[in-house]
Design a protein around this motif. Sequence first.
Motif, mmCIF file in Angstrom:
data_model
loop_
_atom_site.group_PDB
_atom_site.id
_atom_site.type_symbol
_atom_site.label_atom_id
_atom_site.label_comp_id
_atom_site.label_asym_id
_atom_site.label_seq_id
_atom_site.Cartn_x
_atom_site.Cartn_y
_atom_site.Cartn_z
ATOM 1 N N TYR A 79 35.535 33.901 33.415
ATOM 2 C CA TYR A 79 35.833 34.547 34.696
ATOM 3 C C TYR A 79 37.260 35.073 34.694
ATOM 4 C CZ TYR A 79 37.337 34.778 39.576
ATOM 5 O OH TYR A 79 37.891 35.182 40.767
ATOM 6 N N HIS A 81 40.074 37.859 37.180
ATOM 7 C CA HIS A 81 40.321 38.587 38.424
ATOM 8 C C HIS A 81 41.400 39.636 38.165
ATOM 9 C CE1 HIS A 81 41.401 38.210 43.015
ATOM 10 N NE2 HIS A 81 40.828 39.376 42.711
ATOM 11 N N PHE A 99 36.862 30.105 41.380
ATOM 12 C CA PHE A 99 35.996 31.149 41.915
ATOM 13 C C PHE A 99 35.226 30.586 43.098
ATOM 14 C CE2 PHE A 99 31.744 33.325 41.723
ATOM 15 C CZ PHE A 99 32.185 34.516 42.288
ATOM 16 N N SER A 150 40.110 44.734 44.477
ATOM 17 C CA SER A 150 40.063 43.398 43.894
ATOM 18 C C SER A 150 38.792 43.343 43.042
ATOM 19 C CB SER A 150 40.006 42.340 45.005
ATOM 20 O OG SER A 150 39.713 41.063 44.467
ATOM 21 N N LYS A 152 36.453 41.253 40.294
ATOM 22 C CA LYS A 152 36.131 39.964 39.685
ATOM 23 C C LYS A 152 35.121 40.190 38.566
ATOM 24 C CE LYS A 152 37.550 37.363 43.700
ATOM 25 N NZ LYS A 152 37.231 36.344 44.728
ATOM 26 N N HIS A 154 32.784 38.790 35.355
ATOM 27 C CA HIS A 154 31.999 37.636 34.915
ATOM 28 C C HIS A 154 31.142 38.019 33.704
ATOM 29 C CE1 HIS A 154 32.612 35.854 39.032
ATOM 30 N NE2 HIS A 154 32.535 37.129 39.381
#
Length: 253
Positions: A79, A81, A99, A150, A152, A154
């Motif tokens: 993960y 960001h 997260f 923003s 994120k 994965h």
Amino acid sequence: MDPHADFPDPAAGHAAARTAEEAARATLAAEGVHLMRPADVMACTGADDAAWVRFAAHWEELSQDEYAARRGTDRLRRYGHFSLEPATGELRLLPHTVFVQPDHTNPLYETVDRHFEPLTGAFVADPVLRSVLRLLGRTAGALDAAERWSIKVHPFRVLATADGGGEPTPEGRHRDGVTLVSSLLIGRDNATGGESTVYDPEGEEVLSVTLDEPASLLLSDDRGTLHGVSPIRPVDAGAPARRDVLVTTLTPA
């Protein structure tokens, strides 16, 4: 070519890439979902086959998802960001944190602090990743005029045997509480199933597709849709099934 150098923006000079991005933006804004063909994704990111092979190799460096394992799913992930400035394309990795998904989104994990291993330095620096994130930022601009995104990130690997375990979304049909959610197929092997479905708020199917060709990219407006992926199972019961994807979400920062 330096594998850690960013690709030039392909949309600046290639008509095919511009056309593909314009189609993605228009369909996403009108219908809430869009499937980009691999050839369009490659054109829009400037990646070639050699770059893609290097990028896909990062999926060999994922770590076990202990939260999914508690429910019988063999899933590996990491993960990260980022923030993205749409006006300049500046992409910045943010400090690693837990997260958490917001209320009324993921029924299994909402408001739960989940701790995942960070992205590797090589993954963060990979020009394919950086080009994909900028492509998503440009596409998400059809949904919201954010001053900063923003993002994120994965990377997932889901494995299954003949006895089970291959649940890409063990939480079932859900939202992520973001603006744009995307699923980029990296690769799959010995797998059947894994059908991705996007639903409207009433539960009616908007689009259902099995991502089976690397670089297929499914985009959906998470504000007005839900999504889920059916289990994978091995074609050859004597060997495991594998499905590698990059799931990325964007929200105005």
